[in-house]
Design an enzyme around this catalytic site. Sequence first.
Site, PDB file in Angstrom:
ATOM      1  N   ASP A  60       0.862  -1.178   0.000  1.00 52.34           N
ATOM      2  CA  ASP A  60       0.000   0.000   0.000  1.00 52.34           C
ATOM      3  C   ASP A  60       0.898   1.228   0.000  1.00 52.34           C
ATOM      4  O   ASP A  60       1.677   1.441   0.937  1.00 52.34           O
ATOM      5  CB  ASP A  60      -0.925   0.004   1.215  1.00 52.34           C
ATOM      6  CG  ASP A  60      -1.977  -1.094   1.128  1.00 52.34           C
ATOM      7  OD1 ASP A  60      -2.337  -1.488   0.007  1.00 52.34           O
ATOM      8  OD2 ASP A  60      -2.447  -1.548   2.184  1.00 52.34           O
ATOM      9  N   HIS A 140      -4.921   5.646  -1.118  1.00 53.03           N
ATOM     10  CA  HIS A 140      -3.626   4.998  -1.320  1.00 53.03           C
ATOM     11  C   HIS A 140      -3.697   4.162  -2.591  1.00 53.03           C
ATOM     12  O   HIS A 140      -4.772   3.954  -3.149  1.00 53.03           O
ATOM     13  CB  HIS A 140      -3.219   4.127  -0.128  1.00 53.03           C
ATOM     14  CG  HIS A 140      -4.015   2.867   0.029  1.00 53.03           C
ATOM     15  ND1 HIS A 140      -5.281   2.846   0.571  1.00 53.03           N
ATOM     16  CD2 HIS A 140      -3.718   1.588  -0.293  1.00 53.03           C
ATOM     17  CE1 HIS A 140      -5.730   1.603   0.590  1.00 53.03           C
ATOM     18  NE2 HIS A 140      -4.806   0.811   0.061  1.00 53.03           N
TER      19      HIS A 140
END
Length: 172
Positions: A60, A140
């Site tokens: 991420d 993200h």
Amino acid sequence: ATASTMIHPGDRIALPAGAEVPAASINWVDLEALPTQGPCWYGDTWHARREGGRLHTGVDIFTRPNQYVYAVADGRLTERYWDIPERISGNAWMLTADDGSQYFYAHLYGFPPGIGTGSRVEAGQIIGWVGGTGNASAAHLHFEIRPGGASPVKPNPILDAAGGCNAAHGAA
């Protein structure tokens, strides 16, 4: 082993003629561009447990919402995923590189006009924007690397080797 039979950094070795490297042992690719516009940051969440018994199979990458997302290799966008309630990835792309490696980008805010499934893209080309679609709790980019189209591999070392978040643009 003796000093004369040990392999040392810088030594050259040769495989016998006809030797093949098993596909399962190939787990590295070189990124031609970074996946997102900097500045950004990421940690090591490889195989962290997720709801439903899933394991996290990517990295991420956190940055400001709406930052550019780039193709990391020359290839084709082979699948587009739309943000619908039952899809945890939200808006996403699967990029299949010319060498057969696949890159999965999830939680995108949106897609640029003029590209779709089957579009040819070049490394560094904008293919979306960082978002928080799907089951993301914050904006993200979820990014996966599948060398040769096989199972995902831990992306952190590959991303680190390409420059990680050190560049403010897509070129590695």
